[in-house]
Design an enzyme around this catalytic site. Structure first.
Site, PDB file in Angstrom:
ATOM      1  CG  ASP A  17      -2.191   0.830   1.014  1.00 25.07           C
ATOM      2  OD1 ASP A  17      -2.347   1.456  -0.047  1.00 25.07           O
ATOM      3  OD2 ASP A  17      -3.024   0.843   1.936  1.00 25.07           O
ATOM      4  CG  ASP A  18      -1.049   5.016  -0.674  1.00 31.34           C
ATOM      5  OD1 ASP A  18      -1.589   4.300   0.197  1.00 31.34           O
ATOM      6  OD2 ASP A  18      -1.634   5.981  -1.192  1.00 31.34           O
ATOM      7  CG  ASP A  43      -3.692   8.040   8.395  1.00 35.48           C
ATOM      8  OD1 ASP A  43      -3.392   8.298   9.580  1.00 35.48           O
ATOM      9  OD2 ASP A  43      -4.239   8.861   7.650  1.00 35.48           O
TER      10      ASP A  43
END
Length: 169
Positions: A102-103, A106
């Site tokens: 994933d980028d 969070d």
């Protein structure tokens, strides 16, 4: 630089993201050998393409997880596209021979959902925030929790006022 909500901005250019995603692939190359990548869409699409190329992984699956419904507010997490059972079965089940990409991690909510699906997979992100960091195995850059990362696919070229004009010094 921060916006009205007090969040710090971290704009990432295409060049920088490409370098960071290649750095992630470089780090992953020494860790293991995977038979497939599970890409968390949509943010994971670009780093997955880069990592897959660099590590010569040709089997790419996606898991669709929606959490940001208006680009700024994280809402209820919904799995909108499940992982193929053949991918989950790799390595004897649980995704042991699978790399999840994933980028960004969070808060860790999305990562937690995907970890439940593939508990034995190796989870890698380009960027990580402190709340989500324990959920991933490998990442490149950590940013503070109050930092909003502006990815190149979400932005366009626009004038940026000098930091000093925004009350920052």
């Amino acid at each position: 630089m921060s916006d009205a909500g007090g969040e710090k901005r971290f704009p990432v250019s295409w060049d920088q993201f490409h370098r960071d995603a290649r750095a992630l692939a470089w780090r992953l190359a020494g860790i293991g050998s995977w038979k497939a990548i599970v890409c968390i869409t949509r943010g994971g699409l670009v780093p997955t393409a880069i990592v897959a190329r660099e590590l010569n992984i040709r089997v790419i699956e996606t898991v669709g997880v929606a959490s940001y419904h208006d680009y700024q507010t994280q809402g209820e997490i919904e799995v909108i596209k499940k992982v193929n059972p053949d991918i989950i079965a790799l390595g004897g089940g649980g995704g042991e021979e699978v790399l999840i990409v994933d980028d960004l991690v969070d808060t860790g909510k999305t990562a937690r959902i995907v970890r439940e699906i593939l508990p034995k997979a190796h989870f890698a992100t380009v960027y990580a925030k402190p709340m989500g960091r324990p959920m991933v195995d490998t990442f490149i850059t950590e940013v503070s929790q109050d930092t909003w990362i502006y990815f190149p696919w979400d932005t366009g070229l626009a004038f940026q006022p000098p930091i000093a004009q925004n009350g920052q010094t």
